[in-house]
Design a protein around this motif. Structure first.
Motif, PDB file in Angstrom:
ATOM      1  N   ARG A 111      -2.928  24.547 -19.932  1.00 54.41           N
ATOM      2  CA  ARG A 111      -4.327  24.139 -19.894  1.00 54.41           C
ATOM      3  C   ARG A 111      -4.874  24.160 -21.305  1.00 54.41           C
ATOM      4  O   ARG A 111      -5.410  23.336 -21.786  1.00 54.41           O
ATOM      5  CB  ARG A 111      -5.284  24.625 -19.159  1.00 54.41           C
ATOM      6  N   ILE A 112      -4.773  25.258 -21.965  1.00 54.80           N
ATOM      7  CA  ILE A 112      -5.128  25.702 -23.226  1.00 54.80           C
ATOM      8  C   ILE A 112      -4.459  24.664 -24.397  1.00 54.80           C
ATOM      9  O   ILE A 112      -4.981  24.181 -25.191  1.00 54.80           O
ATOM     10  CB  ILE A 112      -5.046  26.970 -23.637  1.00 54.80           C
ATOM     11  N   ARG A 113      -3.117  24.250 -24.153  1.00 53.10           N
ATOM     12  CA  ARG A 113      -2.266  23.523 -25.057  1.00 53.10           C
ATOM     13  C   ARG A 113      -2.839  22.056 -24.724  1.00 53.10           C
ATOM     14  O   ARG A 113      -2.933  21.374 -25.920  1.00 53.10           O
ATOM     15  CB  ARG A 113      -0.850  23.894 -24.876  1.00 53.10           C
ATOM     16  N   LEU A 114      -2.990  21.950 -23.774  1.00 55.86           N
ATOM     17  CA  LEU A 114      -3.407  20.532 -23.135  1.00 55.86           C
ATOM     18  C   LEU A 114      -4.963  20.409 -23.752  1.00 55.86           C
ATOM     19  O   LEU A 114      -4.971  18.970 -24.477  1.00 55.86           O
ATOM     20  CB  LEU A 114      -3.439  20.081 -21.674  1.00 55.86           C
ATOM     21  N   ASP A 115      -5.827  21.135 -23.968  1.00 51.95           N
ATOM     22  CA  ASP A 115      -7.012  20.913 -24.643  1.00 51.95           C
ATOM     23  C   ASP A 115      -6.996  20.745 -25.846  1.00 51.95           C
ATOM     24  O   ASP A 115      -7.670  19.898 -26.625  1.00 51.95           O
ATOM     25  CB  ASP A 115      -7.862  22.117 -24.295  1.00 51.95           C
ATOM     26  N   LYS A 116      -6.019  21.368 -26.749  1.00 50.52           N
ATOM     27  CA  LYS A 116      -5.852  21.481 -27.969  1.00 50.52           C
ATOM     28  C   LYS A 116      -4.923  20.206 -28.538  1.00 50.52           C
ATOM     29  O   LYS A 116      -5.097  19.710 -29.794  1.00 50.52           O
ATOM     30  CB  LYS A 116      -5.203  22.730 -28.871  1.00 50.52           C
ATOM     31  N   ALA A 117      -4.322  19.775 -27.654  1.00 46.37           N
ATOM     32  CA  ALA A 117      -3.226  18.617 -28.132  1.00 46.37           C
ATOM     33  C   ALA A 117      -3.943  17.193 -28.346  1.00 46.37           C
ATOM     34  O   ALA A 117      -5.154  17.112 -27.534  1.00 46.37           O
ATOM     35  CB  ALA A 117      -2.281  18.319 -27.045  1.00 46.37           C
ATOM     36  N   PRO A 118      -3.627  16.521 -29.187  1.00 48.18           N
ATOM     37  CA  PRO A 118      -4.326  14.942 -29.345  1.00 48.18           C
ATOM     38  C   PRO A 118      -4.047  14.231 -28.277  1.00 48.18           C
ATOM     39  O   PRO A 118      -3.219  14.506 -27.462  1.00 48.18           O
ATOM     40  CB  PRO A 118      -3.752  14.472 -30.576  1.00 48.18           C
ATOM     41  N   MET A 119      -4.974  13.155 -28.126  1.00 50.54           N
ATOM     42  CA  MET A 119      -4.688  12.325 -26.790  1.00 50.54           C
ATOM     43  C   MET A 119      -3.486  11.545 -26.862  1.00 50.54           C
ATOM     44  O   MET A 119      -2.917  11.197 -27.767  1.00 50.54           O
ATOM     45  CB  MET A 119      -5.939  11.224 -26.835  1.00 50.54           C
ATOM     46  N   SER A 120      -2.919  11.586 -25.778  1.00 56.36           N
ATOM     47  CA  SER A 120      -1.651  10.988 -25.593  1.00 56.36           C
ATOM     48  C   SER A 120      -1.419  10.488 -24.241  1.00 56.36           C
ATOM     49  O   SER A 120      -2.487  10.753 -23.287  1.00 56.36           O
ATOM     50  CB  SER A 120      -0.362  12.003 -25.697  1.00 56.36           C
ATOM     51  N   LYS A 140      -1.691  13.276 -21.492  1.00 59.74           N
ATOM     52  CA  LYS A 140      -2.723  14.088 -21.449  1.00 59.74           C
ATOM     53  C   LYS A 140      -3.684  12.928 -20.941  1.00 59.74           C
ATOM     54  O   LYS A 140      -4.548  13.375 -19.905  1.00 59.74           O
ATOM     55  CB  LYS A 140      -3.345  14.325 -22.932  1.00 59.74           C
ATOM     56  N   LEU A 141      -3.794  11.694 -21.220  1.00 58.04           N
ATOM     57  CA  LEU A 141      -4.675  10.727 -20.455  1.00 58.04           C
ATOM     58  C   LEU A 141      -4.437  10.616 -18.881  1.00 58.04           C
ATOM     59  O   LEU A 141      -5.431  10.483 -18.044  1.00 58.04           O
ATOM     60  CB  LEU A 141      -4.531   9.436 -21.094  1.00 58.04           C
ATOM     61  N   MET A 142      -3.357  10.595 -18.640  1.00 58.79           N
ATOM     62  CA  MET A 142      -2.850  10.518 -17.284  1.00 58.79           C
ATOM     63  C   MET A 142      -3.388  11.667 -16.353  1.00 58.79           C
ATOM     64  O   MET A 142      -4.041  11.575 -15.514  1.00 58.79           O
ATOM     65  CB  MET A 142      -1.374  10.167 -16.963  1.00 58.79           C
ATOM     66  N   LYS A 143      -2.991  13.055 -17.032  1.00 54.89           N
ATOM     67  CA  LYS A 143      -3.551  14.099 -16.535  1.00 54.89           C
ATOM     68  C   LYS A 143      -4.973  14.022 -16.284  1.00 54.89           C
ATOM     69  O   LYS A 143      -5.466  14.580 -15.087  1.00 54.89           O
ATOM     70  CB  LYS A 143      -3.121  15.302 -17.001  1.00 54.89           C
ATOM     71  N   ARG A 144      -5.662  13.914 -17.243  1.00 52.66           N
ATOM     72  CA  ARG A 144      -7.235  14.006 -17.204  1.00 52.66           C
ATOM     73  C   ARG A 144      -7.649  13.016 -16.313  1.00 52.66           C
ATOM     74  O   ARG A 144      -8.688  13.204 -15.504  1.00 52.66           O
ATOM     75  CB  ARG A 144      -7.675  13.531 -18.651  1.00 52.66           C
ATOM     76  N   THR A 145      -7.191  11.711 -16.327  1.00 49.37           N
ATOM     77  CA  THR A 145      -7.828  10.722 -15.199  1.00 49.37           C
ATOM     78  C   THR A 145      -7.357  11.197 -13.662  1.00 49.37           C
ATOM     79  O   THR A 145      -8.402  11.233 -13.093  1.00 49.37           O
ATOM     80  CB  THR A 145      -6.532   9.370 -15.358  1.00 49.37           C
TER      81      THR A 145
END
Length: 486
Positions: free
Chosen positions: A147-156, A159-164
Motif C-alpha cells: 500500500r505504501i509503494r502504491l501510494d508513492k507510485a505514479p498513476m498507472s 494503480k487506477l484499477m485498484k483505486r477504482t
C-alpha cells in the motif's frame, strides 16, 4: 509519537523565534500492518458482531397487535412514537430516552475506569466502519508495504484499477450503511423497496445522500483524524481513569534501555525492546505506545499482538506491551505479586449508579399507566348563559390509549348535581353520560359541552371531576377540573 505528530511538531518549530513557521502540517497517512494474535482475532470477531447489531437489528420483528408496527426497533417520527421491543415511548415519555442516555454515559465511564478506551478500540461506530474499510483496502491493494509503494507510485493503469475497485466497494458499503440508518426510522422492508424502485425523495433522499457521503469520508479518508480532533472522548479520558485502570502499557522497566537487535540473543545488559517498530506499524492511529499514555491511543491492543510476535522470535517472555495498570506495573518492577484492583471505590460508584438508574427505569416502566387523560377548558368565553337560564361550559377532552387494542369508555361527571353533557358529532343531546371509543394506540380528542342549572353552582367556580370508566375492565380514571359560572 506517530510520523504525523512528528511532522506537525517539526513544522510548528520556529528556531528563529520570529513566529514565521507554519502552524499546520499535511496529514501523513497511516498504513497499519496486520499481525495475528488474540486482540486481532477478537477485533475481527467483534467487527462482524457489531456490524450485524448496528445494521440489521431493524429487521427484527415484534408482534404488538393489529394496527401497530411490528418492527422491534422503530423511531416513528410521523407517528411520534418510539418502539423498542416491548417498550412503546410516547412524546411525553421522552424521559425514558434520557434514562437510556444516562445509562450509556455511565456505562462508558465505567468501562473507561476498568479498561480505558476499550469501547473505542472494539465497538465504536467509527472504529467498526474504519476497520471494514481498511480490510477492503488490504484485500484490494495488498499488505502495508504494497500500500505504501502504491501510494508513492505514479498513476498507472494498475494503480487506477485498484483505486477504482477500492472506492467503488467503499461507496457500496457507505450506501448500505446509509440505508440501514433509514431502517430505524421507517418500516425496513418498505423503505428498502422504495429506495430500489426510486420512490423516495425529499428529506429521505437528502438524508440518504448525506449519510452516504459522511460514512465514505469518515471511514475512508478521515479515519484516525476523527478520533484525534472530532471525538471528545479522548480529550477527557484522563479524568476517567486512575492508577488501577487497565490500559495498553509499555513495560518500560523491562524494555529499557532499548537497542536494535541482539547478538546471540544476549539481553543481560540491556532491555527487551529491540526497537523494531512493529508496535507503531500495527497501530491504527500511528502512535508509539512506548512514549507513554497518549490521547490518540484507542486501546485496541493490536500493538500487543505485534510486540508478542517479536518476543516469540527473540525467545523472550510475552507482554512487553500489555493491558496493565500503573499499580500492577510498579508492583512487577519491584518484584511484588500481581496487583489488579477491578473492584474499587470508583467502579463501585459507577455500578451503583447503573443499578439505580436501571431499577428506576424498570420500576417506572412496570408501573406506568397505559391510559392518560388531558382536559382543556374553554377560556373564551369562560361560560355561556343559555336562554333557559342554565350555564354552559366547553371542554376539549383527550384520551391517550396506549394499549394495542381499541377501548370503549363511559364518561360521567361528579360534583355538580343535574349536570348533562353534549358531545359534538353525537346526536344525543344533554346526556348524563357519554360513550367514548378510542382506537388502539391512538389519541381520541372530543369536544364536550356541559350544562348545569345556575342554582346548583358553587359560586363563580365549582370543582368537578370527569370520571372515565373502562367498559371492558371496569377500571376508573378520575380527572379534576372546574365549572365556571357568573
Amino acid at each position: 509519537m506517530s510520523d504525523a505528530q512528528q511532522a506537525v511538531n517539526q513544522e510548528n518549530q520556529d528556531p528563529g523565534g520570529h513566529g514565521s513557521g507554519p502552524l499546520y502540517a499535511e496529514r501523513v497517512k497511516v498504513h497499519p500492518r496486520i499481525f495475528k494474535g488474540p486482540f486481532r482475532k477478537w477485533k475481527t470477531i467483534l467487527l462482524w458482531v457489531f456490524l450485524a447489531i448496528y445494521h440489521f437489528s431493524a429487521w427484527l420483528r415484534w408482534d404488538r397487535g393489529p394496527g401497530v408496527p411490528d418492527q422491534a426497533i422503530l423511531f416513528d417520527l410521523p407517528g411520534r412514537r418510539a418502539y423498542i421491543f416491548w417498550v412503546e415511548i410516547w412524546p411525553q415519555e421522552v424521559y425514558y430516552l434520557t434514562g437510556v442516555l444516562i445509562l450509556a454515559a455511565v456505562g462508558l465511564f465505567a468501562a473507561a475506569a476498568i479498561a480505558g478506551r476499550v469501547w473505542c478500540g472494539f465497538a465504536c461506530f467509527q472504529t467498526v466502519w474504519t476497520d471494514l474499510f481498511m480490510m477492503v483496502e488490504g484485500w484490494v491493494e495488498g499488505d502495508r508495504s504494497k500500500r505504501i509503494r502504491l501510494d508513492k507510485a505514479p498513476m498507472s493503469l494498475n494503480k487506477l484499477m485498484k483505486r477504482t475497485v477500492k472506492h467503488v466497494i467503499w461507496l457500496g458499503i457507505s450506501v448500505f450503511f446509509a440505508i440501514s440508518f433509514l431502517w430505524y426510522f421507517n418500516d425496513a422492508p418498505t423503505i428498502t423497496k422504495e429506495i430500489f424502485t426510486g420512490q423516495i425523495g425529499g428529506w429521505t433522499l437528502v438524508t440518504l445522500l448525506l449519510l452516504t457521503a459522511m460514512t465514505y469520508m469518515m471511514a475512508g479518508f478521515a479515519r484516525e483524524q476523527v478520533c484525534f480532533y472530532m471525538c471528545p472522548y479522548g480529550r477527557f479520558q484522563g479524568v476517567m481513569t486512575d492508577e488501577d485502570s487497565l490500559l495498553v502499557t509499555y513495560e518500560a522497566w523491562r524494555g529499557e534501555p532499548r537497542m536494535k537487535g541482539a547478538k546471540n540473543k544476549d539481553f543481560s545488559d540491556r532491555g527487551h525492546c529491540v526497537d523494531c517498530g512493529l508496535c507503531v506499524q500495527a497501530c491504527p492511529t500511528g502512535i508509539d505506545i512506548r512514549n507513554g499514555q497518549q490521547m490518540e491511543c484507542i486501546g485496541c491492543g493490536l500493538c500487543i499482538d505485534a510486540c508478542n510476535v517479536m518476543m516469540d522470535n527473540m525467545g523472550l517472555p510475552k507482554n512487553l506491551i500489555s493491558y496493565d495498570s500503573y499499580t500492577n506495573m510498579v508492583a512487577r518492577e519491584e518484584g511484588k505479586g500481581k496487583q489488579v484492583h477491578l473492584v474499587r471505590p470508583r467502579t463501585i460508584i459507577y455500578a451503583a449508579i447503573l443499578t439505580g438508574v436501571m431499577a428506576v427505569l424498570m420500576l417506572s416502566l412496570s408501573m406506568r399507566d397505559r391510559l392518560e387523560v388531558n382536559i382543556l377548558r374553554d377560556r373564551a368565553p369562560l361560560f355561556v348563559t343559555l336562554s333557559d337560564g342554565s350555564i354552559r361550559n366547553g371542554y376539549t377532552y383527550k384520551i391517550l390509549n396506549m394499549e394495542s387494542q381499541a377501548k370503549s369508555y363511559e364518561l360521567s361527571v361528579e360534583g355538580l348535581e343535574g349536570a348533562t353533557m353534549t358531545m359534538i358529532g353525537q346526536e344525543e343531546k344533554d346526556q348524563p353520560t357519554l360513550k367514548l371509543d378510542v382506537k388502539a394506540d391512538h389519541i381520541g380528542s372530543y369536544r364536550i359541552f356541559m350544562k348545569a342549572g345556575r342554582q346548583n353552582l358553587d359560586g363563580k367556580s365549582t370543582n368537578i371531576d370527569f370520571v372515565l370508566k373502562d367498559l371492558e375492565t371496569g377500571e376508573i380514571h378520575s380527572q379534576s377540573t372546574v365549572f365556571r359560572g357568573p
